[in-house]
Design an enzyme around this catalytic site. Structure first.
Site, mmCIF file in Angstrom:
data_model
loop_
_atom_site.group_PDB
_atom_site.id
_atom_site.type_symbol
_atom_site.label_atom_id
_atom_site.label_comp_id
_atom_site.label_asym_id
_atom_site.label_seq_id
_atom_site.Cartn_x
_atom_site.Cartn_y
_atom_site.Cartn_z
ATOM 1 N N ASN A 1 -7.672 5.525 -2.575
ATOM 2 C CA ASN A 1 -7.107 4.480 -1.652
ATOM 3 C C ASN A 1 -7.085 3.287 -2.739
ATOM 4 O O ASN A 1 -7.915 2.824 -3.360
ATOM 5 C CB ASN A 1 -8.651 4.259 -0.687
ATOM 6 C CG ASN A 1 -8.111 3.311 0.496
ATOM 7 O OD1 ASN A 1 -7.362 2.227 0.137
ATOM 8 N ND2 ASN A 1 -8.523 3.413 1.403
ATOM 9 N N CYS B 1 0.619 -1.205 -0.136
ATOM 10 C CA CYS B 1 0.210 0.045 0.091
ATOM 11 C C CYS B 1 0.947 1.325 0.075
ATOM 12 O O CYS B 1 0.526 2.486 -0.727
ATOM 13 C CB CYS B 1 -1.033 0.063 1.232
ATOM 14 S SG CYS B 1 -0.029 -0.139 2.692
ATOM 15 N N HIS C 1 -1.715 0.638 6.857
ATOM 16 C CA HIS C 1 -2.312 0.790 5.632
ATOM 17 C C HIS C 1 -2.028 2.190 5.114
ATOM 18 O O HIS C 1 -2.544 3.189 6.263
ATOM 19 C CB HIS C 1 -3.797 0.602 5.506
ATOM 20 C CG HIS C 1 -4.270 0.653 4.306
ATOM 21 N ND1 HIS C 1 -3.854 0.054 3.118
ATOM 22 C CD2 HIS C 1 -5.300 1.440 3.933
ATOM 23 C CE1 HIS C 1 -4.655 0.204 2.007
ATOM 24 N NE2 HIS C 1 -5.533 1.379 2.395
#
Length: 281
Positions: free
Chosen positions: A134, A14, A119
């Site tokens: 995202n 991520c 994250h």
């Protein structure tokens, strides 16, 4: 919307997706970020060695895993900060006293990076509109100006650390296109896991329909076989019945023929007897 670069989640990368979505291009790879992490690890090791390589603290430090990366693909805020420094970009903690004292409206910023439980994801302005980039989403999510502040406040309540991006972001196609036109989003993107679950459910329904169709076909085939068997048995019964009727008819005809013959022979005998009687007379 198609002009917006959006890397979707792969493994635990991520941090890479967050940086590339922020910069709007494939600027960093896991190898690049690992190189930065190793460099930070070495700098930390050298600082610890200054206290003495025979010290307990130094030996303990050497035994501990890296705080800048792990095998899953996670990278620390230090790695992200150093990666952005290459582009002349700086991170400022959004809820810090120094930043809050500036009383800056969030819609006047250019981008935010958010982190919670390892994250990372990006919120960026492209043109005059804000987008949630995202990597866990199936695509960019449009965020209105009025909702941006509420969205950031919600993230803070959920425990996210939010960083403001300061500096000039590199030029990108989406910035140029959305600078002259605004977009509308009829349907918000879903989480990748939700899309996969729906896809599996859809395939499951299709499989069930196919299975039902196959079962129906098999049932029809079996019923046709049963009908064919029944028809064959009926034909056999009719053939036997007809043959029996034929035998009975043939027997009756034979009997009638014999009876007719018996009747004929009896009349002839009577004639011969009369003739013999006349001859004797």
């Amino acid at each position: 919307m198609d002009s917006i670069f959006h890397e979707k989640q792969e493994g635990s990368l991520c941090a890479q997706h967050c940086l590339n979505n922020l910069l709007q291009g494939e600027y960093f790879t896991p190898v690049d970020l690992s190189s930065i992490a190793h460099q930070l690890d070495e700098e930390e090791r050298m600082r610890m060695a200054e206290g003495g390589m025979a010290s307990e603290e130094y030996r303990t430090f050497l035994q501990q895993p890296s705080g800048n990366m792990d095998d899953s693909g996670f990278f620390s805020i230090q790695v992200i900060s150093n990666a952005l420094r290459v582009w002349g970009l700086e991170l400022i903690l959004f809820n810090s006293r120094e930043y809050q004292s500036l009383m800056i409206n969030p819609i006047n910023e250019k981008a935010f990076i958010c982190n919670y439980k390892e994250h990372w994801f990006t919120i960026r302005k492209l043109g005059q509109q804000w987008f949630n980039l995202n990597s866990l989403l199936t695509g960019p999510e449009l965020i209105s100006d009025t909702y941006l502040a509420l969205f950031l406040a919600q993230l803070q309540q959920e425990g996210y650390s939010i960083f403001v991006i300061r500096g000039n972001l590199p030029e990108c196609e989406a910035e140029q296109i959305l600078g002259i036109m605004r977009v509308q989003q009829q349907q918000r993107p879903r989480l990748i896991g939700e899309e996969e679950a729906q896809t599996k459910m859809a395939f499951g329904v299709e499989d069930e329909v196919v299975d039902e169709d196959e079962e129906l076909k098999r049932a029809l085939a079996l019923s046709r076989q049963d009908i064919d068997v029944e028809d064959e048995e009926a034909d056999l019964r009719r053939a036997i019945q007809l043959s029996m009727q034929g035998s009975q008819a043939a027997g009756s005809a034979a009997r009638e023929q014999r009876e007719g013959q018996n009747e004929t022979l009896t009349a002839e005998e009577l004639r011969k007897r009369r003739q013999a009687y006349f001859d004797r007379q």
